[in-house]
Design a protein around this motif. Structure first.
Motif, mmCIF file in Angstrom:
data_model
loop_
_atom_site.group_PDB
_atom_site.id
_atom_site.type_symbol
_atom_site.label_atom_id
_atom_site.label_comp_id
_atom_site.label_asym_id
_atom_site.label_seq_id
_atom_site.Cartn_x
_atom_site.Cartn_y
_atom_site.Cartn_z
ATOM 1 N N SER A 60 0.808 -1.217 0.000
ATOM 2 C CA SER A 60 0.000 0.000 0.000
ATOM 3 C C SER A 60 0.841 1.266 0.000
ATOM 4 C CB SER A 60 -0.932 0.006 1.219
ATOM 5 O OG SER A 60 -0.186 -0.011 2.413
ATOM 6 N N MET A 61 2.152 1.146 0.241
ATOM 7 C CA MET A 61 3.030 2.311 0.224
ATOM 8 C C MET A 61 3.736 2.502 -1.116
ATOM 9 S SD MET A 61 2.891 4.150 2.939
ATOM 10 C CE MET A 61 1.124 3.852 2.811
ATOM 11 N N TYR A 62 3.390 1.678 -2.108
ATOM 12 C CA TYR A 62 4.010 1.789 -3.432
ATOM 13 C C TYR A 62 3.760 3.163 -4.043
ATOM 14 C CZ TYR A 62 4.832 0.923 -8.404
ATOM 15 O OH TYR A 62 5.267 1.007 -9.693
ATOM 16 N N TRP A 63 2.528 3.643 -3.912
ATOM 17 C CA TRP A 63 2.184 4.949 -4.495
ATOM 18 C C TRP A 63 2.904 6.084 -3.790
ATOM 19 C CZ3 TRP A 63 -0.047 8.684 -1.477
ATOM 20 C CH2 TRP A 63 -0.551 8.258 -0.231
ATOM 21 N N ALA A 89 2.843 -0.399 10.272
ATOM 22 C CA ALA A 89 2.253 -1.659 10.720
ATOM 23 C C ALA A 89 0.961 -1.960 9.961
ATOM 24 C CB ALA A 89 1.974 -1.593 12.219
ATOM 25 N N PRO A 90 0.772 -3.190 9.489
ATOM 26 C CA PRO A 90 1.713 -4.316 9.528
ATOM 27 C C PRO A 90 2.796 -4.125 8.464
ATOM 28 C CG PRO A 90 -0.289 -4.970 8.378
ATOM 29 C CD PRO A 90 -0.529 -3.577 8.878
ATOM 30 N N TYR A 91 4.047 -4.287 8.863
ATOM 31 C CA TYR A 91 5.185 -3.910 8.040
ATOM 32 C C TYR A 91 5.420 -4.887 6.880
ATOM 33 C CZ TYR A 91 5.716 -1.305 12.328
ATOM 34 O OH TYR A 91 5.463 -0.506 13.409
ATOM 35 N N SER A 92 5.761 -4.319 5.733
ATOM 36 C CA SER A 92 6.009 -5.129 4.549
ATOM 37 C C SER A 92 7.333 -5.877 4.681
ATOM 38 C CB SER A 92 6.058 -4.239 3.302
ATOM 39 O OG SER A 92 6.599 -4.929 2.207
ATOM 40 N N ARG A 93 7.283 -7.200 4.636
ATOM 41 C CA ARG A 93 8.494 -8.004 4.728
ATOM 42 C C ARG A 93 9.455 -7.657 3.591
ATOM 43 N NH1 ARG A 93 9.657 -12.506 7.414
ATOM 44 N NH2 ARG A 93 7.467 -12.779 8.020
ATOM 45 N N GLN A 94 8.903 -7.407 2.392
ATOM 46 C CA GLN A 94 9.747 -7.102 1.243
ATOM 47 C C GLN A 94 10.548 -5.813 1.477
ATOM 48 O OE1 GLN A 94 9.294 -6.251 -3.555
ATOM 49 N NE2 GLN A 94 7.547 -7.096 -2.444
ATOM 50 N N THR A 95 9.897 -4.806 2.046
ATOM 51 C CA THR A 95 10.581 -3.546 2.338
ATOM 52 C C THR A 95 11.677 -3.749 3.370
ATOM 53 O OG1 THR A 95 8.659 -2.190 1.789
ATOM 54 C CG2 THR A 95 10.286 -1.220 3.267
ATOM 55 N N ILE A 96 11.357 -4.447 4.444
ATOM 56 C CA ILE A 96 12.315 -4.640 5.530
ATOM 57 C C ILE A 96 13.540 -5.419 5.043
ATOM 58 C CG2 ILE A 96 12.675 -5.574 7.846
ATOM 59 C CD1 ILE A 96 10.693 -3.160 7.583
ATOM 60 N N GLU A 97 13.316 -6.462 4.274
ATOM 61 C CA GLU A 97 14.438 -7.271 3.788
ATOM 62 C C GLU A 97 15.317 -6.486 2.816
ATOM 63 O OE1 GLU A 97 12.632 -10.808 2.260
ATOM 64 O OE2 GLU A 97 12.366 -11.716 4.255
ATOM 65 N N SER A 114 -5.963 5.812 13.800
ATOM 66 C CA SER A 114 -7.174 6.143 13.053
ATOM 67 C C SER A 114 -8.347 5.331 13.571
ATOM 68 C CB SER A 114 -6.981 5.846 11.562
ATOM 69 O OG SER A 114 -8.177 6.073 10.848
ATOM 70 N N PRO A 115 -9.544 5.954 13.615
ATOM 71 C CA PRO A 115 -10.736 5.172 13.921
ATOM 72 C C PRO A 115 -11.178 4.348 12.714
ATOM 73 C CG PRO A 115 -11.318 7.466 13.557
ATOM 74 C CD PRO A 115 -9.811 7.393 13.525
ATOM 75 N N HIS A 116 -10.539 4.574 11.577
ATOM 76 C CA HIS A 116 -10.804 3.809 10.363
ATOM 77 C C HIS A 116 -10.170 2.428 10.508
ATOM 78 C CE1 HIS A 116 -10.321 2.987 5.925
ATOM 79 N NE2 HIS A 116 -11.542 3.442 5.956
ATOM 80 N N TYR A 117 -10.464 1.518 9.578
ATOM 81 C CA TYR A 117 -9.864 0.184 9.670
ATOM 82 C C TYR A 117 -8.461 0.138 9.095
ATOM 83 C CZ TYR A 117 -11.152 -0.440 4.724
ATOM 84 O OH TYR A 117 -11.283 -0.301 3.376
ATOM 85 N N TYR A 118 -8.014 1.263 8.517
ATOM 86 C CA TYR A 118 -6.675 1.308 7.925
ATOM 87 C C TYR A 118 -5.931 2.497 8.508
ATOM 88 C CZ TYR A 118 -3.404 -0.290 4.389
ATOM 89 O OH TYR A 118 -2.324 -0.842 3.760
ATOM 90 N N PRO A 119 -4.608 2.417 8.642
ATOM 91 C CA PRO A 119 -3.853 3.515 9.264
ATOM 92 C C PRO A 119 -4.058 4.853 8.552
ATOM 93 C CG PRO A 119 -2.474 1.566 9.047
ATOM 94 C CD PRO A 119 -3.734 1.270 8.299
ATOM 95 N N SER A 120 -4.088 5.923 9.328
ATOM 96 C CA SER A 120 -4.180 7.271 8.772
ATOM 97 C C SER A 120 -2.816 7.687 8.216
ATOM 98 C CB SER A 120 -4.599 8.261 9.859
ATOM 99 O OG SER A 120 -4.452 9.584 9.404
ATOM 100 N N LEU A 121 -2.818 8.359 7.061
ATOM 101 C CA LEU A 121 -1.575 8.773 6.413
ATOM 102 C C LEU A 121 -1.386 10.286 6.420
ATOM 103 C CD1 LEU A 121 -1.550 6.334 3.366
ATOM 104 C CD2 LEU A 121 -0.393 6.075 5.563
ATOM 105 N N VAL A 122 -2.196 10.994 7.187
ATOM 106 C CA VAL A 122 -2.101 12.455 7.221
ATOM 107 C C VAL A 122 -0.723 12.905 7.692
ATOM 108 C CG1 VAL A 122 -3.025 14.537 8.295
ATOM 109 C CG2 VAL A 122 -4.579 12.747 7.539
ATOM 110 N N ALA A 123 -0.224 12.323 8.788
ATOM 111 C CA ALA A 123 1.084 12.714 9.315
ATOM 112 C C ALA A 123 2.212 12.274 8.385
ATOM 113 C CB ALA A 123 1.287 12.119 10.710
#
Length: 284
Positions: A143-146, A191-199, A236-245
């Motif tokens: 989800s952080m590709y963009w 979180a949850p952290y991408s294994r591909q990014t970490i490696e 976030s009260p949403h089901y997915y992390p907030s990206l504002v910060a």
């Protein structure tokens, strides 16, 4: 990660009345603890906010936020379905919830926290490192590709050097296959952290590259690999992390890149803009 409900259940028989009252609510309503603020949870429990803090410390946490973070991790691990169910419960007609107001309030809190803990000098050093680097690898998968694409496209306008990110079927590991000490890696993961990014970042660190990270907490596996870490709360009260910060930190970094080195980058930005206008790339 600790199991917060197990710790609460184990401590429950010995807890004073008010702490036990709060503990029982948290055990019975873990999703609400993960999604809602301490003030909202304490009101639902019928206790004060300081009682929630005392309970967290009583079961071995440094703060209530640390306790809540473990509830959030458990909710994340359950997948999107349970999170949506929890949202329905929190914001349904019977609960009288106001998701828009809560999303805005949490976003403002995340921004304030990110602003308060951000070191402007570290942003300046990161910007200068990107400008000076032989290559800058921007890594954001899933989800952080963009977000990585945004960093590449906007920073690439200002920086004449090479900024690389994923494309096509290229994996993060393949992207940094020939990374070296003269390169910079800027990685983004939450979180949850991408294994591909970490490696990929772990490989880049072993290869001597300078590592910068944008992540959500100091316990992030990405933070452990980076020389410089920029923390962006994603509550976030949403089901997915907030990206504002996250946007705040990224825009701060892009601004630092654009305004460094006097007029050289300004002239490049003007030239790129002029070329795009001549090409008919814009519609006004």
């Amino acid at each position: 990660m600790k199991d917060p409900m197990a710790h609460l259940a184990q401590a429950l028989p010995e807890l004073p009345a008010k702490l036990a009252q709060a503990a029982r609510y948290m055990i019975d309503n873990p999703n609400q603890v993960a999604l809602e603020s301490m003030r909202t949870v304490s009101a639902a429990c019928g206790v004060t906010s300081p009682t929630m803090v005392r309970l967290a410390r009583k079961i071995g946490y440094d703060s209530y936020e640390d306790l809540r973070a473990d509830f959030q991790k458990q909710l994340l691990e359950q997948g999107f379905g349970p999170r949506v169910t929890a949202l329905r419960s929190a914001f349904g007609d019977e609960g009288g919830g106001k998701p828009g107001a809560q999303i805005a309030a949490v976003a403002v809190r995340n921004l304030k926290q990110a602003y308060g803990q951000l070191d402007p000098a570290a942003i300046e050093r990161c910007a200068e490192a990107i400008i000076q680097a032989e290559r800058t690898f921007v890594i954001g998968t899933g989800s952080m590709y963009w977000m990585a694409g945004l960093l590449k496209s906007v920073a690439g306008i200002a920086v004449p050097g090479t900024i690389l990110t994923l494309s096509g079927d290229l994996t993060a590991g393949e992207l940094v296959a020939d990374v070296g000490p003269r390169d910079v890696v800027l990685a983004v993961s939450f979180a949850p952290y991408s294994r591909q990014t970490i490696e990929a970042v772990a490989f880049a660190k072993e290869s001597g590259a300078s590592i910068y990270a944008v992540t959500d907490r100091r316990s992030s596996p990405l933070a452990a690999l980076a020389g410089t870490v920029f923390l962006a709360p994603t509550d976030s009260p949403h089901y997915y992390p907030s990206l504002v910060a996250v946007f705040y930190i990224v825009e701060h970094l892009l601004t630092a890149i654009a305004t460094s080195r006097g007029t050289a980058i300004e002239e490049r930005l003007r030239a790129v803009d002029h070329a795009r206008r001549l090409s008919g790339a814009y519609i006004f």
